[in-house]
Design an enzyme around this catalytic site. Structure first.
Site, PDB file in Angstrom:
ATOM      1  N   GLN A 127      16.799   8.962   1.745  1.00 53.56           N
ATOM      2  CA  GLN A 127      16.739   8.751   0.284  1.00 53.56           C
ATOM      3  C   GLN A 127      16.029   9.920  -0.401  1.00 53.56           C
ATOM      4  OE1 GLN A 127      15.920   4.942  -1.865  1.00 53.56           O
ATOM      5  NE2 GLN A 127      13.866   5.752  -2.075  1.00 53.56           N
TER       6      GLN A 127
ATOM      7  N   SER B 287       8.541  -3.600   1.894  1.00 51.03           N
ATOM      8  CA  SER B 287       8.627  -4.900   1.224  1.00 51.03           C
ATOM      9  C   SER B 287       9.348  -5.909   2.105  1.00 51.03           C
ATOM     10  CB  SER B 287       9.388  -4.754  -0.085  1.00 51.03           C
ATOM     11  OG  SER B 287       8.820  -3.718  -0.824  1.00 51.03           O
TER      12      SER B 287
ATOM     13  N   ASP C 144       0.807  -1.222   0.000  1.00 50.39           N
ATOM     14  CA  ASP C 144       0.000   0.000   0.000  1.00 50.39           C
ATOM     15  C   ASP C 144       0.843   1.275   0.000  1.00 50.39           C
ATOM     16  OD1 ASP C 144      -2.162  -1.595  -0.025  1.00 50.39           O
ATOM     17  OD2 ASP C 144      -2.856  -1.135   2.000  1.00 50.39           O
TER      18      ASP C 144
ATOM     19  N   HIS D 155       3.554   1.791  -1.775  1.00 54.24           N
ATOM     20  CA  HIS D 155       3.808   2.118  -3.191  1.00 54.24           C
ATOM     21  C   HIS D 155       2.529   2.640  -3.849  1.00 54.24           C
ATOM     22  CE1 HIS D 155       6.882  -1.151  -2.543  1.00 54.24           C
ATOM     23  NE2 HIS D 155       7.635  -0.193  -3.033  1.00 54.24           N
TER      24      HIS D 155
HETATM   25  O1  PAF Z   1      12.995   3.212  -2.723  1.00 51.39           O
HETATM   26  C1  PAF Z   1      13.207   2.304  -3.560  1.00 51.39           C
HETATM   27  O2  PAF Z   1      12.380   1.395  -3.761  1.00 51.39           O
HETATM   28  C2  PAF Z   1      14.510   2.306  -4.336  1.00 51.39           C
HETATM   29  O3  PAF Z   1      15.553   2.771  -3.547  1.00 51.39           O
HETATM   30  C3  PAF Z   1      14.420   3.072  -5.641  1.00 51.39           C
HETATM   31  C4  PAF Z   1      14.145   4.547  -5.409  1.00 51.39           C
HETATM   32  C5  PAF Z   1      13.331   2.479  -6.524  1.00 51.39           C
HETATM   33  C6  PAF Z   1      15.753   2.977  -6.398  1.00 51.39           C
HETATM   34  O4  PAF Z   1      16.079   1.669  -6.706  1.00 51.39           O
END
Ligand code: PAF
Length: 283
Positions: free
Chosen positions: A153, A186, A35, A37
Site C-alpha cells: 500500500q 485493527s 498504537d 495508528h
Molecule cells: O491503511 C488504511 O487504513 C486504509 O487502506 C487507508 C489508507 C486509510 C485507505 O482507506
C-alpha cells in the site's frame, strides 16, 4: 479537536490553518485505532503545526461484503484517542460524502495494484488509491503518514503521488508490534484467543528469515514456509519477495535489498482473519 462530517467543513478547517501560515500533516485511517495508528499521529505531530486525521471505512477497497460488515467500528473511542494525541481536526464522512451519487472516477496504479497482494484481492488497491486521492484533494496536506506494515500500500501510494504530481510528501512509519511480535492491526481483535496466541508466527517467520544470513531468495522463502508450517492454526496465503528498487519478483542471489510480504489466515469459515506482515532484508 474539530470534528467534521463534510468535505466543506474539513476544507474550512484546513483553510483556517493555512491562513495562519501553518503546515498540515495528514493521517488517514479506517478507525478502530491502535498504537500503530497513534505512531503515525505522533510522527505527524512532531513534524507539522497542525495534524488532520480521517476516519472512513472505505467500501471500495473491500472484496467480500462480510469483511466490510465485520470491520470493527469504534468511533467514540477513536475520537478520544485522536484528541488525546493532539489531532487538530478529524474528518468522519458518510460514504455518500466521499462517493457522491453518480461517482465514476477511479485512480489506479495499473501494474503495482494488480501484483502480489493485489492479485489475491482484485480491486483492493484501486479502492485504496481512489479514496486516498480523494482524501488528499480534500485535506491538501503537506505530508501524509502511512505504516510500513502495509508495505505494498505504501509503495502504491508513493507511485500514485509521483505519477500524478501530487504536491505532498509520503512518509512511511515503522510497524508497531505487540510484546510478542504480532504487528498491530485493527483485525487482531477478531482473532479467537487460540488464534491470537498463534498469530506471532508471522513475525517469527520473518525474524528467522532476516537473521538466517541466507544468501539466496529461495532460502529466505523456504525458512518462512517452514516456520509458518510449525503453527497448525495458520494457513499461509501469500509469500512474495520483491526487489525493493522496482517491486519486481526477486530470485537467486540476494544481491540487493528485498521486501518480504506474507499473509496468513487464522480461523475457519466466516470467522477467518487474514493477517499480513512485512520485512526488508538487506544483503
Ligand atoms: O491503511 C488504511 O487504513 C486504509 O487502506 C487507508 C489508507 C486509510 C485507505 O482507506
Amino acid at each position: 479537536m474539530q470534528i467534521c462530517r463534510t468535505v466543506s467543513d474539513i476544507r474550512a478547517a484546513v483553510a483556517r490553518f493555512r491562513a495562519a501560515g501553518e503546515g498540515v500533516g495528514l493521517v488517514t485511517t479506517m478507525g478502530a485505532l491502535h498504537d500503530g495508528h497513534m505512531a503515525l499521529v505522533s510522527e505527524a505531530r512532531g513534524a507539522h503545526d497542525r495534524v488532520v486525521a480521517t476516519i472512513f471505512v472505505n467500501p471500495t477497497q473491500f472484496g467480500e461484503a462480510a469483511d466490510l460488515e465485520n470491520y470493527p467500528r469504534t468511533e467514540a473511542r477513536d475520537l478520544e484517542m485522536l484528541e488525546a494525541a493532539g489531532v487538530d481536526a478529524v474528518l468522519i464522512p458518510e460514504v455518500s460524502e466521499i462517493y457522491p451519487e453518480g461517482d465514476e472516477t477511479i485512480v489506479e496504479t495499473t501494474r503495482l495494484a494488480n501484483i502480489l497482494h493485489g492479485a489475491v484481492r482484485p480491486g483492493h488497491f484501486r479502492g485504496v488509491t481512489t479514496v486516498v486521492a480523494k482524501l488528499f484533494n480534500i485535506c491538501q496536506p503537506d505530508a501524509a503518514y502511512f505504516g510500513e506494515k502495509d508495505f505494498q500500500q505504501l509503495h502504491v501510494i508513493k507511485r500514485m503521488v509521483r505519477d500524478l504530481h501530487m504536491p505532498l510528501n509520503i512518509r512511511g512509519v515503522p510497524t508497531v508490534r505487540e510484546a510478542d511480535g504480532l504487528a498491530m492491526s485493527s483485525r487482531n481483535v477478531r482473532l479467537t484467543p487460540e488464534d491470537r496466541a498463534a498469530a506471532p508466527v508471522l513475525s517469527r517467520a520473518l525474524d528467522a528469515a532476516q537473521t538466517s544470513g541466507a544468501g539466496r531468495v529461495e532460502d529466505l522463502a523456504r525458512i518462512i514456509r517452514e516456520t509458518i508450517a510449525t503453527e497448525p492454526r495458520a494457513t499461509l496465503k501469500g509469500l512474495d519477495i520483491v526487489w525493493l528498487s522496482d517491486f519486481s519478483p526477486a530470485t537467486g542471489r540476494l544481491t540487493a535489498p528485498v521486501g518480504i510480504m506474507i499473509s496468513a489466515e487464522f480461523g475457519r469459515g466466516d470467522n477467518h482473519v487474514l493477517l499480513i506482515d512485512q520485512r526488508e532484508v538487506h544483503p
